[in-house]
Design a protein around this motif. Structure first.
Motif, PDB file in Angstrom:
ATOM      1  N   ASN A 225       0.814  -1.219   0.000  1.00 18.91           N
ATOM      2  CA  ASN A 225       0.000   0.000   0.000  1.00 18.91           C
ATOM      3  C   ASN A 225       0.846   1.267   0.000  1.00 18.91           C
ATOM      4  OD1 ASN A 225      -2.456  -1.341  -0.081  1.00 18.91           O
ATOM      5  ND2 ASN A 225      -2.633  -1.462   2.150  1.00 18.91           N
ATOM      6  N   ASP A 226       2.053   1.196   0.535  1.00 20.03           N
ATOM      7  CA  ASP A 226       2.923   2.372   0.543  1.00 20.03           C
ATOM      8  C   ASP A 226       3.407   2.733  -0.862  1.00 20.03           C
ATOM      9  OD1 ASP A 226       2.648   2.679   3.248  1.00 20.03           O
ATOM     10  OD2 ASP A 226       4.529   1.671   3.765  1.00 20.03           O
ATOM     11  N   LEU A 227       3.273   1.792  -1.789  1.00 19.36           N
ATOM     12  CA  LEU A 227       3.701   2.043  -3.168  1.00 19.36           C
ATOM     13  C   LEU A 227       2.540   2.510  -4.044  1.00 19.36           C
ATOM     14  CD1 LEU A 227       6.149  -0.935  -3.862  1.00 19.36           C
ATOM     15  CD2 LEU A 227       6.684   1.425  -3.203  1.00 19.36           C
ATOM     16  N   ILE A 228       1.381   2.749  -3.450  1.00 20.25           N
ATOM     17  CA  ILE A 228       0.204   3.202  -4.188  1.00 20.25           C
ATOM     18  C   ILE A 228      -0.167   4.609  -3.725  1.00 20.25           C
ATOM     19  CG2 ILE A 228      -2.226   2.770  -4.712  1.00 20.25           C
ATOM     20  CD1 ILE A 228      -1.711  -0.204  -4.236  1.00 20.25           C
ATOM     21  N   PHE A 229      -0.244   5.528  -4.666  1.00 19.44           N
ATOM     22  CA  PHE A 229      -0.590   6.922  -4.366  1.00 19.44           C
ATOM     23  C   PHE A 229      -1.836   7.286  -5.153  1.00 19.44           C
ATOM     24  CE2 PHE A 229      -0.546  11.483  -4.972  1.00 19.44           C
ATOM     25  CZ  PHE A 229      -0.149  11.982  -3.734  1.00 19.44           C
ATOM     26  N   ARG A 230      -2.802   7.972  -4.496  1.00 16.04           N
ATOM     27  CA  ARG A 230      -4.061   8.341  -5.131  1.00 16.04           C
ATOM     28  C   ARG A 230      -4.204   9.858  -5.245  1.00 16.04           C
ATOM     29  NH1 ARG A 230      -7.447   4.110  -5.607  1.00 16.04           N
ATOM     30  NH2 ARG A 230      -6.910   2.232  -4.396  1.00 16.04           N
ATOM     31  N   GLY A 231      -4.820  10.290  -6.319  1.00 16.27           N
ATOM     32  CA  GLY A 231      -5.080  11.710  -6.508  1.00 16.27           C
ATOM     33  C   GLY A 231      -5.975  11.936  -7.709  1.00 16.27           C
ATOM     34  N   GLU A 232      -6.374  13.172  -7.927  1.00 14.58           N
ATOM     35  CA  GLU A 232      -7.257  13.512  -9.032  1.00 14.58           C
ATOM     36  C   GLU A 232      -6.524  13.401 -10.364  1.00 14.58           C
ATOM     37  OE1 GLU A 232     -10.428  13.955  -8.659  1.00 14.58           O
ATOM     38  OE2 GLU A 232     -10.282  13.810  -6.467  1.00 14.58           O
ATOM     39  N   HIS A 233      -7.311  13.454 -11.433  1.00 13.54           N
ATOM     40  CA  HIS A 233      -6.751  13.343 -12.780  1.00 13.54           C
ATOM     41  C   HIS A 233      -6.077  14.662 -13.153  1.00 13.54           C
ATOM     42  CE1 HIS A 233      -6.292  11.942 -16.853  1.00 13.54           C
ATOM     43  NE2 HIS A 233      -6.942  12.987 -17.322  1.00 13.54           N
ATOM     44  N   ALA A 234      -4.811  14.800 -12.750  1.00 10.08           N
ATOM     45  CA  ALA A 234      -4.101  16.062 -12.962  1.00 10.08           C
ATOM     46  C   ALA A 234      -2.598  15.813 -12.967  1.00 10.08           C
ATOM     47  CB  ALA A 234      -4.453  17.063 -11.859  1.00 10.08           C
ATOM     48  N   ILE A 235      -1.866  16.695 -13.629  1.00 11.26           N
ATOM     49  CA  ILE A 235      -0.405  16.606 -13.649  1.00 11.26           C
ATOM     50  C   ILE A 235       0.140  16.670 -12.229  1.00 11.26           C
ATOM     51  CG2 ILE A 235       1.694  17.822 -14.346  1.00 11.26           C
ATOM     52  CD1 ILE A 235       0.271  18.617 -16.926  1.00 11.26           C
ATOM     53  N   GLN A 236      -0.472  17.516 -11.399  1.00 16.25           N
ATOM     54  CA  GLN A 236       0.004  17.688 -10.038  1.00 16.25           C
ATOM     55  C   GLN A 236      -0.038  16.382  -9.249  1.00 16.25           C
ATOM     56  OE1 GLN A 236       1.510  20.319  -9.073  1.00 16.25           O
ATOM     57  NE2 GLN A 236       1.866  19.673  -6.954  1.00 16.25           N
ATOM     58  N   THR A 237      -0.983  15.524  -9.554  1.00 17.49           N
ATOM     59  CA  THR A 237      -1.043  14.221  -8.880  1.00 17.49           C
ATOM     60  C   THR A 237       0.208  13.405  -9.188  1.00 17.49           C
ATOM     61  OG1 THR A 237      -3.453  14.132  -8.815  1.00 17.49           O
ATOM     62  CG2 THR A 237      -2.302  12.027  -8.774  1.00 17.49           C
ATOM     63  N   GLY A 238       0.676  13.480 -10.424  1.00 16.28           N
ATOM     64  CA  GLY A 238       1.909  12.780 -10.781  1.00 16.28           C
ATOM     65  C   GLY A 238       3.106  13.351 -10.061  1.00 16.28           C
ATOM     66  N   VAL A 239       3.141  14.680  -9.938  1.00 18.30           N
ATOM     67  CA  VAL A 239       4.241  15.337  -9.226  1.00 18.30           C
ATOM     68  C   VAL A 239       4.253  14.904  -7.762  1.00 18.30           C
ATOM     69  CG1 VAL A 239       5.138  17.562  -8.437  1.00 18.30           C
ATOM     70  CG2 VAL A 239       4.256  17.334 -10.776  1.00 18.30           C
ATOM     71  N   ILE A 264      -1.122  12.095 -15.718  1.00 14.87           N
ATOM     72  CA  ILE A 264      -0.462  11.887 -14.429  1.00 14.87           C
ATOM     73  C   ILE A 264       1.015  11.555 -14.643  1.00 14.87           C
ATOM     74  CG2 ILE A 264      -0.345  10.312 -12.451  1.00 14.87           C
ATOM     75  CD1 ILE A 264      -3.402  10.243 -12.477  1.00 14.87           C
ATOM     76  N   ALA A 265       1.296  10.772 -15.684  1.00 16.12           N
ATOM     77  CA  ALA A 265       2.683  10.386 -15.961  1.00 16.12           C
ATOM     78  C   ALA A 265       3.548  11.600 -16.303  1.00 16.12           C
ATOM     79  CB  ALA A 265       2.726   9.371 -17.105  1.00 16.12           C
ATOM     80  N   VAL A 266       2.964  12.612 -16.937  1.00 16.42           N
ATOM     81  CA  VAL A 266       3.734  13.837 -17.243  1.00 16.42           C
ATOM     82  C   VAL A 266       4.277  14.439 -15.953  1.00 16.42           C
ATOM     83  CG1 VAL A 266       3.545  16.217 -18.048  1.00 16.42           C
ATOM     84  CG2 VAL A 266       2.542  14.373 -19.401  1.00 16.42           C
ATOM     85  N   GLY A 267       3.425  14.517 -14.928  1.00 19.21           N
ATOM     86  CA  GLY A 267       3.877  15.046 -13.648  1.00 19.21           C
ATOM     87  C   GLY A 267       4.920  14.163 -13.003  1.00 19.21           C
ATOM     88  N   ALA A 268       4.734  12.840 -13.108  1.00 17.93           N
ATOM     89  CA  ALA A 268       5.681  11.902 -12.511  1.00 17.93           C
ATOM     90  C   ALA A 268       7.050  12.002 -13.171  1.00 17.93           C
ATOM     91  CB  ALA A 268       5.131  10.478 -12.615  1.00 17.93           C
ATOM     92  N   VAL A 269       7.075  12.112 -14.501  1.00 18.58           N
ATOM     93  CA  VAL A 269       8.339  12.229 -15.236  1.00 18.58           C
ATOM     94  C   VAL A 269       9.070  13.506 -14.822  1.00 18.58           C
ATOM     95  CG1 VAL A 269       9.312  12.685 -17.533  1.00 18.58           C
ATOM     96  CG2 VAL A 269       7.663  10.828 -17.224  1.00 18.58           C
ATOM     97  N   ASN A 270       8.351  14.606 -14.726  1.00 14.47           N
ATOM     98  CA  ASN A 270       8.972  15.875 -14.354  1.00 14.47           C
ATOM     99  C   ASN A 270       9.487  15.861 -12.917  1.00 14.47           C
ATOM    100  OD1 ASN A 270       8.693  18.300 -16.444  1.00 14.47           O
ATOM    101  ND2 ASN A 270       6.951  16.947 -16.743  1.00 14.47           N
ATOM    102  N   ALA A 271       8.723  15.231 -12.022  1.00 12.96           N
ATOM    103  CA  ALA A 271       9.156  15.158 -10.620  1.00 12.96           C
ATOM    104  C   ALA A 271      10.407  14.311 -10.479  1.00 12.96           C
ATOM    105  CB  ALA A 271       8.030  14.592  -9.760  1.00 12.96           C
ATOM    106  N   ALA A 272      10.473  13.199 -11.230  1.00 19.66           N
ATOM    107  CA  ALA A 272      11.664  12.343 -11.171  1.00 19.66           C
ATOM    108  C   ALA A 272      12.884  13.087 -11.702  1.00 19.66           C
ATOM    109  CB  ALA A 272      11.423  11.072 -11.977  1.00 19.66           C
TER     110      ALA A 272
END
Length: 359
Positions: A225-239, A264-272
């Motif tokens: 469960n620690d590897l699962i993150f929830r949020g709205e359909h937005a770039i910020q959720t990925g970040v 969501i992946a766009v935010g995740a890529v930028n955050a990484a």
């Protein structure tokens, strides 16, 4: 002048009949979706092709007065304030408009306001302003679908709502799509795989989450469960999701992160990247939907392609079957997605690449 007048004349139903090699009655039956008219599919397609070639436009007002019916199909939007554009729904809507117009129908869009305000569906249908509805972006126990079923209003949905409800739906197998993603990441050597997903209650999200769990279970990995993150359909959720996953202790930090949408992946890529990681080499990131921007991200994004045009054709087919009062052979159609592998999860574009999981 005579030639100009002749060329400017609007094509008539008789012109369509001559082009298709059928009677005007047959053309009328097809364009008006007359119940009980057993016209072969090949003839129907030939007439619709003639309609397109001649750019024939029937007199809608006259037809509606004559038949006491409408050629409009309703499609409701949530209140758009603060809502992020959804490329898949945009593509679905465009393809649905084309499919409906080829059958002589048009789409009437309206804003519903609150999600559980379903009275507008009832009012539009009871006033005869629409012949039925197309519903999309469904959730668990969707009140729109419950209402349409109860009132016997013709509709077809892109998405499921409740496995015990019987209604015409078309969906893409989200569980299979995400299971393909996890299988790809497992084959590349990943064992700690994070998931950034939508809030509980999203029907599409629940299917993709079940594919995530099934993909891990296939190699004996229990979901964390620690590897699962929830949020709205937005770039910020990925970040925010990527930041939370990278904040885990080194021994539990994921080496790959799957996202339930490309947005969501766009935010995740930028955050990484902001954290100093090389996406595709230090950490793998995948999306879902294969939106147009996926191949232009840096690096190009691995994603799951949905057959959206096929979905729209099936949704329209199921709806027209009801409007024509024909017997339909299925309540639901489940279509298969396709995994598109790019450098965000496979820097060498090769399944032979293996990732090392730190102890």
């Amino acid at each position: 002048m005579k030639e100009e007048s002749k060329s400017a004349r609007r094509p008539s139903m008789s012109d369509v009949a001559r082009r298709a090699g059928v009677s005007q009655t047959t053309v009328s039956f097809i364009l008006n979706d007359t119940p009980g008219s057993s016209i072969p599919q090949e003839t129907r397609e030939r007439v619709l092709a003639a309609v397109r070639e001649l750019q024939y436009r029937p007199n809608v007002s006259a037809r509606n007065l004559r038949t006491q019916s409408t050629n409009l199909i309703g499609y409701g939007f949530d209140d758009p304030a603060g809502v992020t554009s959804h490329p898949i729904l945009d593509r679905f809507l465009y393809a649905t408009i084309l499919s409906l117009e080829s059958a002589g129908y048009h789409l009437l869009t309206f804003v519903t306001g609150e999600r559980n305000d379903i009275s507008i569906y009832q009012d539009l249908y009871r006033r005869g302003q629409v012949a039925g509805f197309v519903v999309a972006n469904t959730n668990d126990d969707d009140p729109r679908i419950a209402c349409l079923i109860e009132d016997g209003i013709p509709f077809a949905a892109f998405g499921r709502a409740n496995d015990t409800w019987s209604f015409p739906w078309v969906d893409v197998d989200g569980a299979s799509g995400m299971q393909q993603v996890i299988g790809h990441l497992i084959a590349a050597g990943h064992r700690r795989i994070g998931l950034i997903t939508w809030p509980s209650g999203s029907k599409a999200g629940s299917h993709r989450e079940s594919g995530y769990a099934a993909g891990l279970a296939a190699v004996g990995i229990a979901p964390d469960n620690d590897l699962i993150f929830r949020g709205e359909h937005a770039i910020q959720t990925g970040v925010e999701g990527m930041a939370a996953l990278l904040a885990l202790p080194a021994g539990r930090r994921p080496t790959a992160v799957a996202c339930v949408s490309d947005l969501i992946a766009v935010g995740a890529v930028n955050a990484a990247a902001s954290a100093g990681l090389r996406v595709g080499q230090d950490i793998a990131v995948t999306g879902y939907d294969d939106s147009p921007q996926a191949q232009f991200l840096h690096p190009p994004l691995t994603s799951v392609r949905q057959p959206v045009e096929a979905v729209s054709r099936e949704v329209v087919r199921l709806l027209l079957t009801q409007l024509r009062q024909e017997t339909h052979d299925t309540q639901g159609v489940l279509l298969a997605p396709e995994l598109v592998i790019r450098q965000s999860s496979d820097p060498d574009h090769s399944a032979n690449n293996r990732w090392r999981t730190s102890p």
